[in-house]
Design a protein around this motif. Structure first.
Motif, PDB file in Angstrom:
ATOM      1  N   TYR A  21       0.838  -1.199   0.000  1.00 35.48           N
ATOM      2  CA  TYR A  21       0.000   0.000   0.000  1.00 35.48           C
ATOM      3  C   TYR A  21       0.877   1.255   0.000  1.00 35.48           C
ATOM      4  O   TYR A  21       0.665   2.170  -0.804  1.00 35.48           O
ATOM      5  N   LEU A  22       1.879   1.302   0.892  1.00 36.95           N
ATOM      6  CA  LEU A  22       2.759   2.475   0.960  1.00 36.95           C
ATOM      7  C   LEU A  22       3.554   2.647  -0.330  1.00 36.95           C
ATOM      8  O   LEU A  22       3.721   3.767  -0.818  1.00 36.95           O
ATOM      9  N   TRP A  23       4.057   1.551  -0.881  1.00 36.69           N
ATOM     10  CA  TRP A  23       4.803   1.650  -2.137  1.00 36.69           C
ATOM     11  C   TRP A  23       3.923   2.201  -3.244  1.00 36.69           C
ATOM     12  O   TRP A  23       4.375   2.957  -4.090  1.00 36.69           O
ATOM     13  N   GLY A  24       2.639   1.846  -3.245  1.00 34.98           N
ATOM     14  CA  GLY A  24       1.709   2.403  -4.223  1.00 34.98           C
ATOM     15  C   GLY A  24       1.574   3.907  -4.085  1.00 34.98           C
ATOM     16  O   GLY A  24       1.459   4.628  -5.075  1.00 34.98           O
ATOM     17  N   LEU A  25       1.618   4.404  -2.856  1.00 34.88           N
ATOM     18  CA  LEU A  25       1.525   5.846  -2.637  1.00 34.88           C
ATOM     19  C   LEU A  25       2.705   6.589  -3.257  1.00 34.88           C
ATOM     20  O   LEU A  25       2.577   7.756  -3.631  1.00 34.88           O
ATOM     21  N   LEU A  26       3.842   5.921  -3.372  1.00 38.11           N
ATOM     22  CA  LEU A  26       4.998   6.541  -4.018  1.00 38.11           C
ATOM     23  C   LEU A  26       4.697   6.912  -5.465  1.00 38.11           C
ATOM     24  O   LEU A  26       5.293   7.828  -6.021  1.00 38.11           O
ATOM     25  N   ARG A  39       2.498  -5.041  -8.636  1.00 39.58           N
ATOM     26  CA  ARG A  39       2.188  -5.464  -7.265  1.00 39.58           C
ATOM     27  C   ARG A  39       2.458  -6.954  -7.060  1.00 39.58           C
ATOM     28  O   ARG A  39       2.980  -7.356  -6.030  1.00 39.58           O
ATOM     29  N   SER A  40       2.115  -7.759  -8.030  1.00 37.03           N
ATOM     30  CA  SER A  40       2.374  -9.195  -7.934  1.00 37.03           C
ATOM     31  C   SER A  40       3.872  -9.462  -7.848  1.00 37.03           C
ATOM     32  O   SER A  40       4.326 -10.256  -7.026  1.00 37.03           O
ATOM     33  N   HIS A  41       4.639  -8.778  -8.691  1.00 32.28           N
ATOM     34  CA  HIS A  41       6.094  -8.939  -8.667  1.00 32.28           C
ATOM     35  C   HIS A  41       6.670  -8.442  -7.339  1.00 32.28           C
ATOM     36  O   HIS A  41       7.559  -9.072  -6.764  1.00 32.28           O
ATOM     37  N   ILE A  67       1.679   0.532   9.937  1.00 29.90           N
ATOM     38  CA  ILE A  67       2.936   1.032   9.403  1.00 29.90           C
ATOM     39  C   ILE A  67       2.661   2.378   8.749  1.00 29.90           C
ATOM     40  O   ILE A  67       1.872   2.468   7.813  1.00 29.90           O
ATOM     41  N   VAL A  68       3.322   3.430   9.260  1.00 34.35           N
ATOM     42  CA  VAL A  68       3.077   4.777   8.753  1.00 34.35           C
ATOM     43  C   VAL A  68       4.261   5.321   7.949  1.00 34.35           C
ATOM     44  O   VAL A  68       4.145   6.387   7.339  1.00 34.35           O
ATOM     45  N   ALA A  69       5.377   4.590   7.951  1.00 30.09           N
ATOM     46  CA  ALA A  69       6.544   5.016   7.177  1.00 30.09           C
ATOM     47  C   ALA A  69       7.445   3.813   6.936  1.00 30.09           C
ATOM     48  O   ALA A  69       7.480   2.883   7.748  1.00 30.09           O
ATOM     49  N   THR A  70       8.168   3.860   5.830  1.00 28.88           N
ATOM     50  CA  THR A  70       9.074   2.764   5.509  1.00 28.88           C
ATOM     51  C   THR A  70      10.176   3.240   4.571  1.00 28.88           C
ATOM     52  O   THR A  70      10.094   4.326   3.991  1.00 28.88           O
ATOM     53  N   ALA A  71      11.178   2.408   4.444  1.00 27.74           N
ATOM     54  CA  ALA A  71      12.274   2.604   3.494  1.00 27.74           C
ATOM     55  C   ALA A  71      12.773   1.212   3.127  1.00 27.74           C
ATOM     56  O   ALA A  71      12.425   0.224   3.792  1.00 27.74           O
ATOM     57  N   ASN A  94      12.375   3.806  -1.923  1.00 27.45           N
ATOM     58  CA  ASN A  94      11.008   3.724  -1.402  1.00 27.45           C
ATOM     59  C   ASN A  94      10.876   4.288   0.014  1.00 27.45           C
ATOM     60  O   ASN A  94      10.191   3.723   0.861  1.00 27.45           O
ATOM     61  N   VAL A  95      11.503   5.429   0.243  1.00 28.49           N
ATOM     62  CA  VAL A  95      11.360   6.113   1.532  1.00 28.49           C
ATOM     63  C   VAL A  95      10.052   6.888   1.474  1.00 28.49           C
ATOM     64  O   VAL A  95       9.887   7.783   0.648  1.00 28.49           O
ATOM     65  N   ILE A  96       9.127   6.518   2.340  1.00 28.82           N
ATOM     66  CA  ILE A  96       7.818   7.190   2.327  1.00 28.82           C
ATOM     67  C   ILE A  96       7.202   7.203   3.717  1.00 28.82           C
ATOM     68  O   ILE A  96       7.317   6.243   4.471  1.00 28.82           O
ATOM     69  N   THR A  97       6.559   8.306   4.009  1.00 27.58           N
ATOM     70  CA  THR A  97       5.745   8.451   5.214  1.00 27.58           C
ATOM     71  C   THR A  97       4.355   8.854   4.749  1.00 27.58           C
ATOM     72  O   THR A  97       4.224   9.726   3.878  1.00 27.58           O
ATOM     73  N   VAL A  98       3.330   8.231   5.308  1.00 30.18           N
ATOM     74  CA  VAL A  98       1.971   8.620   4.913  1.00 30.18           C
ATOM     75  C   VAL A  98       1.779  10.099   5.252  1.00 30.18           C
ATOM     76  O   VAL A  98       2.325  10.596   6.245  1.00 30.18           O
ATOM     77  N   PRO A  99       1.049  10.816   4.414  1.00 31.22           N
ATOM     78  CA  PRO A  99       0.957  12.276   4.557  1.00 31.22           C
ATOM     79  C   PRO A  99       0.607  12.779   5.955  1.00 31.22           C
ATOM     80  O   PRO A  99       1.211  13.739   6.433  1.00 31.22           O
TER      81      PRO A  99
END
Length: 155
Positions: A21-26, A39-41, A67-71, A94-99
């Motif tokens: 889900y978070l990677w999709g937000l990227l 997504r499957s891959h 999970i609200v942030a990841t890398a 893929n460093v992301i934090t949900v808004p």
């Protein structure tokens, strides 16, 4: 009512759906299109590497079970050279934090975690590609802009 505490931990196999889900937000996706080929891959790739701490690192910020942030840090092996004597480079991605949780220092914690992991596996350096928005975070962590432009060929 107390807000849930936040802490940094390493992702487990059970975190795959939240990370996808978070990677999709990227990519400016809403996270609900589960039938997209990438997504499957990504799901299979994550399952393969999540428990391989010599090849990949998946730090996350967990806030009350969410999970609200990841890398991601992944080890890339190459030919040793003057800029990379052991041929061991960690790719930070893929460093992301949900808004709604940005501005809490989570990105800083995640980047520092991947850097420490890179040191622990004897990597020579950490490389990344950055958006303009993320550049300040990486500047503060000690990253420098190089003169070698990246090129790619999409297959």
């Amino acid at each position: 009512m107390d807000s849930p505490s936040s802490f940094l931990r390493v992702a487990t196999a059970d975190d795959g759906a939240q990370l996808l889900y978070l990677w999709g937000l990227l990519f400016d996706e809403d996270g609900v299109h589960d039938d997209e080929p990438w997504r499957s891959h990504a799901r299979k790739w994550f399952a393969r590497y999540v428990d391989d701490s010599d090849a990949a690192r998946f730090p996350v910020i967990d806030r009350g079970g969410e999970i609200v942030a990841t890398a991601i840090g992944t080890l890339e092996l190459g030919v040793p050279n003057p800029m990379c004597p052991r041929g061991r480079t960690v790719r930070l991605a893929n460093v992301i934090t949900v808004p709604q949780h940005r501005g809490c220092g989570y990105g800083t914690l995640l980047v520092a975690d991947v850097i420490e992991w890179a040191k622990s596996i004897n990597a020579d350096r950490v490389d990344l590609s950055s958006t303009e928005e993320g550049r300040r975070l990486y500047d503060k962590a000690g990253f420098v802009l190089t003169s070698a432009p990246r090129m790619k060929l999409v297959l």
